[in-house]
Write an enzyme that holds these catalytic residues in place. Structure first.
Site, short mmCIF file in Angstrom:
data_model
loop_
_atom_site.label_atom_id
_atom_site.label_comp_id
_atom_site.label_asym_id
_atom_site.label_seq_id
_atom_site.Cartn_x
_atom_site.Cartn_y
_atom_site.Cartn_z
N HIS A 163 9.58 -33.69 7.58
CA HIS A 163 10.44 -32.93 8.51
C HIS A 163 9.94 -33.02 9.93
CE1 HIS A 163 8.40 -29.08 9.41
NE2 HIS A 163 7.89 -29.16 8.21
N ASP A 169 4.29 -33.82 4.47
CA ASP A 169 4.38 -32.73 5.42
C ASP A 169 3.18 -32.75 6.35
OD1 ASP A 169 6.31 -30.88 6.05
OD2 ASP A 169 6.37 -30.11 4.02
N ASP A 215 1.87 -29.64 11.73
CA ASP A 215 3.01 -29.17 10.92
C ASP A 215 4.30 -29.33 11.70
OD1 ASP A 215 4.81 -27.97 9.33
OD2 ASP A 215 4.04 -25.95 9.61
N GLU A 257 13.74 -27.76 8.50
CA GLU A 257 12.89 -27.44 7.34
C GLU A 257 12.34 -26.03 7.52
OE1 GLU A 257 8.98 -27.55 4.97
OE2 GLU A 257 9.48 -26.82 6.92
N ASP A 270 -6.05 -40.52 8.76
CA ASP A 270 -6.27 -41.90 8.32
C ASP A 270 -6.17 -42.00 6.79
OD1 ASP A 270 -7.10 -44.63 9.05
OD2 ASP A 270 -8.83 -44.14 7.79
#
Ligand code: NAG
Ligand code: NAG
Ligand code: NAG
Ligand code: NAG
Ligand code: NAG
Ligand code: ZN
Length: 544
Positions: free
Chosen positions: A314, A400, A326, A360, A511
């Protein structure tokens, strides 16, 4: 060819990486033997012999090189082609966008600009047909601290967040003074048992017989001025749960009166006080606006469309911050994965469709909208039939937060999926586990019950999976000794806050996790008979 002719003595050896098949080898071998006889029966000058030996040597060398166990890099070229620095560059762009939009990339702020950035990158360097899928999303905002107090028979000012909360999607701004209360039985679920709530504040203990939304909506229809849900004694704090249809769509109702949650003890007082004397004041500063937003869908041009691998993340953040971990970290990673696959001219066996969901943070509305539209043949809101159908989707991978500063590598638990999506979800879990085990990275299994965009898919029988690095939950001492980082601290202290910026990105986590995503995407999109594979109970997860 040379290597095969030159090494007849290696008949039984496995041809690990040679593209020549065994039929070719046996067909050519007699010719090789004839050459050998020819050398035995005729004497040759040294120069020719040296040349042949040299050729044999080179050939043997090439053959050996081709059959030796390869390095991790050779075995997993897609993973190594992915650049974490470029993912970071995308995140820098997202942060720039947030800075220009009130430090947020939410649906009403920087989401559209983030989406434009993704589209421009895909157009310039990607390999897919790009679609924007518009839909409406209700956006709820708190503008100022609300007030909730008892005015008579005594004055009590309750404390926001400690004693009471405004529940999410609980109405527009309102000022109510000297209102009476009505104690509502049966959780407010049955309209004809509610009694007279007109102009009053309805005080309700939630019931399992109906949702919070249904109760609040019933009470609003009956004329209540506000709704106060009393929490059970099990919880120490008031609730901020959503009072809205989970699967809200255009045309569905929303609550317009204030909806508060109070702790059990506040509720006790309200329910035991002398009702006729009790007077309440409520002041809220909130708004609900229905805004237009959109998903970005990038439909791959290669591979079998009947076994489509959907990759989602999202793009919107919460209103409170820029959302760089986030969930910028997930969406920047999937963007760079699509661009990398285009750059290395990856030809998947199964078609890849990448999606960047919007809304979302407003309750998975983007992915839910996509699932709903697809189930009805995705034509309605689109310029043309894009050739993606519900039954095409073999699985959904969701990414996410991939770079939490105090991260734990988490893999979704496929066993949590409903029965009709379970085996496939377990197999997806196993693919991610294979990655962590191969690299000897510690990881944990986490639930796959709610909270992100895989929900509309698993709920409807599409296997799903993904990895993440954790949010507000705390790391224990035991977890610290396995995963490093800080014990007794949140995995992401900036979760849903304004400090979720580039400084909040753990580059090591980014990574590892973006490469885990790349591994799963390239592996699953290259499996022949993907649906048979997903239905095979033979290969179970390592961790069950
Ligand atoms: C940004 O925030 C300011 C102050 O909070 C507000 O007045 C303005 O409308 C906001 N702009 C956007 C685009 O949300
Ligand atoms: C739920 O509904 C049933 C049947 O209407 C009723 O008997 C029961 O008391 C209700 N439960 C609650 C917690 O309100
Ligand atoms: C995975 O989910 C299943 C079903 O909910 C549960 O029984 C199991 O303990 C979970 N596994 C892990 C490792 O959490
Ligand atoms: C999956 O496997 C079950 C039994 O193992 C079988 O009945 C079903 O037809 C299979 N489904 C697909 C899509 O292959
Ligand atoms: C999360 C969020 O704001 N959206 C999601 C970001 O990722 C975390 C972890 O998967 C989810 O819990 C959030 O709902
Ligand atoms: Zn979030």
């Amino acid at each position: 060819m040379l290597s095969v002719e030159a090494a007849p003595s290696n008949e039984g050896a496995p041809l690990l990486r040679s593209t020549t098949n065994t039929a070719d080898i046996s067909r050519r071998r007699p010719e090789g033997s004839r050459i050998a006889e020819w050398y035995e029966t005729r004497s040759r000058d040294m120069l020719a012999l040296t040349t042949v030996l040299l050729l044999l040597g080179v050939g043997l060398g090439m053959w050996v090189y081709g059959t030796l166990p390869t390095s991790d890099r050779d075995g997993h070229p897609h993973e190594y082609a992915l650049s974490t620095d470029r993912i970071r560059d995308h995140l820098t762009q997202f942060l720039d966008i947030a800075n220009k939009h009130n430090n947020s990339r939410s649906v009403t702020n920087g989401h559209a600009a983030s989406a434009e950035y993704v589209v421009s990158q895909l157009k310039a360097h990607g390999n897919c047909d790009i679609y924007k899928q518009s839909f409406l999303s209700p956006v709820w905002t708190v503008h100022k601290t609300p007030q909730f107090s008892v005015r008579a028979p005594v004055q009590v000012d309750y404390i926001f967040e400690t004693d009471f909360q405004v529940m999410r999607y609980g109405g527009q701004s309102a000022t109510i003074d000297n209102a009476r209360i009505a104690i509502v039985e049966d959780g407010g679920c049955v309209a004809n048992r509610v009694g007279d709530v007109t102009g009053k504040i309805a005080v309700v203990r939630p019931s399992t017989n109906c949702s919070l939304f249904e109760a609040a909506f019933t009470l609003e229809q009956l004329g209540a001025g506000a709704v106060v849900f009393v929490r059970s004694a099990r919880y120490k704090t008031p609730s901020t749960a959503r009072v809205r249809f989970t699967d809200w769509k255009e045309g569905d109702p929303l609550i317009t009166i204030p909806v508060l949650s109070v702790t059990h003890s506040v509720g006790q007082f309200l329910q035991t006080a002398s009702l006729s004397k009790l007077r309440i004041a409520i002041e809220t500063h909130t708004s609900i606006d229905v805004v237009k937003t959109f998903n970005i869908i990038c439909v791959g041009r290669e591979g079998d469309s009947r076994s489509t691998v959907l990759v989602g993340s999202h793009l919107d953040s919460v209103a409170a911050g820029p959302g760089i971990n986030d969930n910028g970290s997930g969406s920047a990673s999937t963007l760079e994965i699509q661009l990398t696959l285009a750059r290395i001219k990856f030809k998947p066996h199964n078609r890849l469709v990448f999606a960047w969901w919007s809304a979302e943070e407003d309750g998975l509305l983007g992915s839910r909208h996509f699932a709903r539209e697809l189930a009805h043949g995705w034509k309605n809101r689109w310029t043309s039939d894009v050739g993606v159908h519900w039954e095409d989707i073999a699985l959904d991978l969701n990414f996410d937060m991939l770079a939490s500063p105090n991260y734990i590598a988490l893999v979704h638990n496929g066993t949590d999926a409903p029965e009709n999506a379970r085996t496939g979800s377990q197999r997806i879990q196993r693919v991610f586990e294979d990655y962590f085990v191969r690299h000897d990275y510690p990881y944990e299994i986490t639930d796959m019950l709610a909270g992100s965009d895989f929900v509309p898919f698993v709920e409807n029988g599409v296997p799903a999976g993904g990895v993440l690095t954790g949010a507000g939950e705390f790391k224990s001492i035991a977890e610290r000794s396995k995963h490093g980082g800080l014990a007794n601290a949140a995995l992401d202290t900036c979760y849903h806050r304004d400090c979720d910026t580039l400084l909040n990105i753990n580059m090591v986590a980014l990574d590892k996790m973006s490469k885990a995503a790349m591994y799963a995407i390239s592996t699953l999109s290259n499996i022949r008979e993907l649906r048979v594979y997903l239905n095979d109970t033979g290969l179970i997860p390592f961790t069950t």
